[in-house]
Design an enzyme around this catalytic site. Structure first.
Site, PDB file in Angstrom:
ATOM      1  N   SER A  69       0.828  -1.214   0.000  1.00 28.84           N
ATOM      2  CA  SER A  69       0.000   0.000   0.000  1.00 28.84           C
ATOM      3  C   SER A  69       0.855   1.254   0.000  1.00 28.84           C
ATOM      4  CB  SER A  69      -0.938   0.006   1.211  1.00 28.84           C
ATOM      5  OG  SER A  69      -1.828  -1.093   1.174  1.00 28.84           O
ATOM      6  N   THR A  70       1.948   1.216   0.774  1.00 30.34           N
ATOM      7  CA  THR A  70       2.845   2.374   0.840  1.00 30.34           C
ATOM      8  C   THR A  70       3.493   2.634  -0.516  1.00 30.34           C
ATOM      9  OG1 THR A  70       3.307   1.966   3.180  1.00 30.34           O
ATOM     10  CG2 THR A  70       4.873   3.333   1.965  1.00 30.34           C
ATOM     11  N   GLU A  86      -6.115  -2.285  -2.010  1.00 31.96           N
ATOM     12  CA  GLU A  86      -6.796  -3.481  -1.534  1.00 31.96           C
ATOM     13  C   GLU A  86      -7.789  -3.110  -0.439  1.00 31.96           C
ATOM     14  OE1 GLU A  86      -5.583  -7.911   0.123  1.00 31.96           O
ATOM     15  OE2 GLU A  86      -4.249  -6.215   0.518  1.00 31.96           O
ATOM     16  N   TYR A  98      -9.531 -14.208  10.864  1.00 31.98           N
ATOM     17  CA  TYR A  98      -8.380 -14.403  11.739  1.00 31.98           C
ATOM     18  C   TYR A  98      -8.782 -15.089  13.051  1.00 31.98           C
ATOM     19  CZ  TYR A  98      -5.326 -11.685   8.709  1.00 31.98           C
ATOM     20  OH  TYR A  98      -4.569 -11.251   7.651  1.00 31.98           O
ATOM     21  N   GLN A 109     -12.136 -15.385   0.729  1.00 37.75           N
ATOM     22  CA  GLN A 109     -11.527 -15.443  -0.595  1.00 37.75           C
ATOM     23  C   GLN A 109     -12.506 -15.012  -1.690  1.00 37.75           C
ATOM     24  OE1 GLN A 109      -8.117 -15.723   0.791  1.00 37.75           O
ATOM     25  NE2 GLN A 109      -8.290 -15.910  -1.417  1.00 37.75           N
ATOM     26  N   ASP A 133      -2.678  -2.084  -5.691  1.00 37.27           N
ATOM     27  CA  ASP A 133      -2.186  -2.700  -4.468  1.00 37.27           C
ATOM     28  C   ASP A 133      -2.660  -4.150  -4.423  1.00 37.27           C
ATOM     29  OD1 ASP A 133      -1.662  -3.503  -1.881  1.00 37.27           O
ATOM     30  OD2 ASP A 133      -3.018  -2.070  -0.928  1.00 37.27           O
ATOM     31  N   ARG A 134      -1.750  -5.078  -4.700  1.00 33.03           N
ATOM     32  CA  ARG A 134      -1.967  -6.518  -4.775  1.00 33.03           C
ATOM     33  C   ARG A 134      -2.730  -6.917  -6.050  1.00 33.03           C
ATOM     34  NH1 ARG A 134      -2.988  -9.135   0.506  1.00 33.03           N
ATOM     35  NH2 ARG A 134      -0.799  -9.652   0.410  1.00 33.03           N
ATOM     36  N   GLU A 200      -4.689  -8.015  12.814  1.00 31.98           N
ATOM     37  CA  GLU A 200      -3.484  -8.710  12.380  1.00 31.98           C
ATOM     38  C   GLU A 200      -2.645  -9.235  13.542  1.00 31.98           C
ATOM     39  OE1 GLU A 200      -2.559  -6.547   8.075  1.00 31.98           O
ATOM     40  OE2 GLU A 200      -1.536  -5.815   9.890  1.00 31.98           O
TER      41      GLU A 200
END
Length: 267
Positions: A69-70, A86, A98, A109, A133-134, A200
């Site tokens: 992202s950065t 994303e 998680y 997904q 991003d991704r 996370e």
């Protein structure tokens, strides 16, 4: 002029180059048409942005915490590209995933696939160059495959997801350049901790290690133009020299003298 700025890049070094960066001297260069990468040319009508430049699609790939992202933000600001990020903070399944991966893996997904497919269609319709991003390919090659390998997504769900992925991506164009941010697990953990996302905190080290292994397998097989950047010794957020190095390499691959090279560049 662009030629003068390019000359400055080659001559300036150290503090002088950093000062030139801060002063805005290193503005994005607009190459003439004959400098476009050979693998971007075809007999099809050439898509251009609203300033008449060749429209480019660049994707940034990498593990959780690699800095996608950065770097996407940096590239968008430097080149004037439209960024596509994303969906994370507004993802309705991530926290549940998680907490209970087997229960929510398929839902997560499918959400990512749906979100990124919409992004892909928006990218193809966008009038200007874009950076993503991704990539959509990481969904099936990395995350869904890892969940299946770990027994967190059963075979029926995985086969259903993979079939859906194949049907949807058959209608999409690959990136003109894929930038892969390679990072070791200690680097990933340090950067995940620094950004402080609550959902996370439960990520396990073995989970990151498995993802890294799948990334290395995938990037080796990826058949389209790619650039591999070693990030363990780089800090492109705080260090202008590191940021300039990455931007220069990406600019060289897209607009340089030998842009047709498609093998990964280590560094």
């Amino acid at each position: 002029s662009p030629q003068r700025r390019r000359g400055l890049r080659l001559r300036l070094g150290g503090a002088a180059r950093d000062a030139a960066w801060a002063a805005g001297i290193f503005a994005p260069l607009t190459p003439p048409p004959m400098q476009l990468p050979l693998d971007l040319r075809s007999d099809d009508p050439v898509l251009t942005d609203d300033q008449g430049r060749r429209k480019l699609y660049v994707a940034v790939a990498g593990n959780i915490g690699a800095g996608k992202s950065t770097l996407t933000k940096i590239l968008a600001e430097y080149f004037g590209w439209n960024p596509f990020y994303e969906s994370v903070d507004d993802n309705p399944y991530l926290s549940d995933f998680y907490a209970d991966m087997p229960r929510w893996s398929f839902n997560l997904q499918v959400y990512f696939l749906s979100s990124r497919f919409r992004h892909q269609k928006d990218i193809e319709r966008a009038p200007q160059s874009v950076v993503q991003d991704r990539s959509i390919y990481e969904d099936v090659e990395i995350f869904a495959r890892n969940l299946h390998n770990m027994g967190l997504m059963d075979g029926r769900d995985y086969e259903n997801y993979a079939a859906l992925f194949a049907i949807m991506t058959a209608y999409l164009q690959p990136p003109d350049l894929l930038v892969y941010l390679r990072a070791s697990v200690p680097t990933l953990v340090r950067q995940i901790q620094s950004r402080g996302r609550d959902f996370e905190t439960g990520i396990r080290l073995d989970y990151l290690e498995r993802l890294n292994g799948l990334y290395e397998d995938w990037i080796e097989r990826y058949p389209h133009p790619k650039l591999v950047i070693e990030t363990d010794s780089l800090d492109f957020v705080k260090e202008p020299e590191d940021r300039f190095q990455i931007l220069s390499r990406i600019e060289s691959r897209l607009y340089g003298l030998f842009p047709e090279r498609s093998e990964p560049v280590e560094g």
